[in-house]
Design a protein around this motif. Structure first.
Motif, short mmCIF file in Angstrom:
data_model
loop_
_atom_site.label_atom_id
_atom_site.label_comp_id
_atom_site.label_asym_id
_atom_site.label_seq_id
_atom_site.Cartn_x
_atom_site.Cartn_y
_atom_site.Cartn_z
N ASN A 33 -5.56 -13.54 12.00
CA ASN A 33 -4.77 -12.35 11.69
C ASN A 33 -4.36 -12.33 10.23
N TYR A 34 -4.14 -13.50 9.67
CA TYR A 34 -3.74 -13.60 8.27
C TYR A 34 -4.91 -13.22 7.35
N ASN A 35 -6.11 -13.56 7.75
CA ASN A 35 -7.28 -13.32 6.91
C ASN A 35 -7.99 -12.01 7.20
N ASN A 36 -7.39 -11.16 8.05
CA ASN A 36 -8.09 -9.91 8.31
C ASN A 36 -7.99 -9.00 7.09
N LEU A 37 -8.91 -8.09 7.00
CA LEU A 37 -9.07 -7.28 5.81
C LEU A 37 -7.84 -6.41 5.52
N THR A 38 -7.30 -5.77 6.54
CA THR A 38 -6.16 -4.89 6.34
C THR A 38 -4.96 -5.65 5.79
N ASN A 39 -4.69 -6.81 6.33
CA ASN A 39 -3.57 -7.62 5.86
C ASN A 39 -3.76 -8.03 4.40
N LEU A 40 -4.96 -8.42 4.05
CA LEU A 40 -5.22 -8.84 2.67
C LEU A 40 -5.17 -7.66 1.70
N ILE A 41 -5.60 -6.50 2.14
CA ILE A 41 -5.48 -5.31 1.28
C ILE A 41 -4.01 -5.02 1.01
N ASP A 42 -3.21 -5.07 2.06
CA ASP A 42 -1.77 -4.82 1.89
C ASP A 42 -1.15 -5.82 0.93
N LYS A 43 -1.52 -7.09 1.06
CA LYS A 43 -0.98 -8.11 0.15
C LYS A 43 -1.44 -7.86 -1.29
N TYR A 44 -2.68 -7.45 -1.46
CA TYR A 44 -3.22 -7.19 -2.79
C TYR A 44 -2.51 -6.00 -3.44
N ILE A 45 -2.30 -4.95 -2.67
CA ILE A 45 -1.60 -3.77 -3.19
C ILE A 45 -0.16 -4.14 -3.57
N PHE A 46 0.48 -4.94 -2.74
CA PHE A 46 1.83 -5.42 -3.05
C PHE A 46 1.83 -6.22 -4.36
N TYR A 47 0.84 -7.10 -4.50
CA TYR A 47 0.70 -7.91 -5.72
C TYR A 47 0.54 -7.02 -6.95
N LEU A 48 -0.34 -6.03 -6.85
CA LEU A 48 -0.55 -5.14 -7.98
C LEU A 48 0.71 -4.36 -8.33
N GLN A 49 1.40 -3.92 -7.30
CA GLN A 49 2.57 -3.07 -7.51
C GLN A 49 3.76 -3.83 -8.08
N TYR A 50 4.05 -4.99 -7.52
CA TYR A 50 5.30 -5.68 -7.87
C TYR A 50 5.14 -6.85 -8.84
N GLU A 51 3.97 -7.46 -8.85
CA GLU A 51 3.79 -8.59 -9.76
C GLU A 51 3.04 -8.21 -11.03
N LYS A 52 2.06 -7.34 -10.89
CA LYS A 52 1.30 -6.92 -12.07
C LYS A 52 1.85 -5.63 -12.68
N ASN A 53 2.67 -4.93 -11.91
CA ASN A 53 3.31 -3.70 -12.37
C ASN A 53 2.30 -2.68 -12.90
N ILE A 59 -2.46 2.10 -8.15
CA ILE A 59 -2.14 1.69 -6.78
C ILE A 59 -2.74 2.69 -5.79
N GLU A 60 -2.55 3.96 -6.06
CA GLU A 60 -3.07 5.01 -5.18
C GLU A 60 -4.59 4.93 -5.06
N ASN A 61 -5.25 4.78 -6.19
CA ASN A 61 -6.71 4.75 -6.21
C ASN A 61 -7.26 3.49 -5.53
N TYR A 62 -6.73 2.34 -5.86
CA TYR A 62 -7.18 1.08 -5.24
C TYR A 62 -6.95 1.12 -3.73
#
Length: 96
Positions: A33-53, A59-62
């Motif tokens: 469940n941790y390695n499923n695609l949807t979960n990893l996409i959500d984590k990546y979007i969170f990373y882009l939004q809050y850590e990479k700013n 964010i919308e496009n990715y």
């Protein structure tokens, strides 16, 4: 008496082994469940939004394109995604 203790010890060992097996299966499910695609996409979007700013439009496009890819191939484990999945998705995009 000695024989009874050996049987009891073996039964306890078998129960412990079965319990460990169940934990291992559960851990695999959690890992899956941790390695499923949807979960990893959500984590990546969170990373882009809050850590990479990055910008909201990025964010919308990715998010749009990664979620379209996820919708196309399904919510599978990331380890099962092959380069052919990406190629098939690109062909699918050209045909639509």
């Amino acid at each position: 008496m000695k024989n009874f203790r050996n049987q009891k010890s073996q039964t306890k060992h078998e129960t412990t082994t079965k319990h460990k097996k169940k934990q291992t299966d559960h851990e695999k499910t959690v890992q899956s469940n941790y390695n499923n695609l949807t979960n990893l996409i959500d984590k990546y979007i969170f990373y882009l939004q809050y850590e990479k700013n990055v910008s909201p439009k990025t964010i919308e496009n990715y998010s749009l394109w990664l979620n379209r890819f996820s919708d196309y191939i399904g919510n599978i484990d990331i380890d099962k995604i092959k380069s052919m999945h990406a190629l098939d998705f690109r062909i699918h995009l050209k045909s639509t």
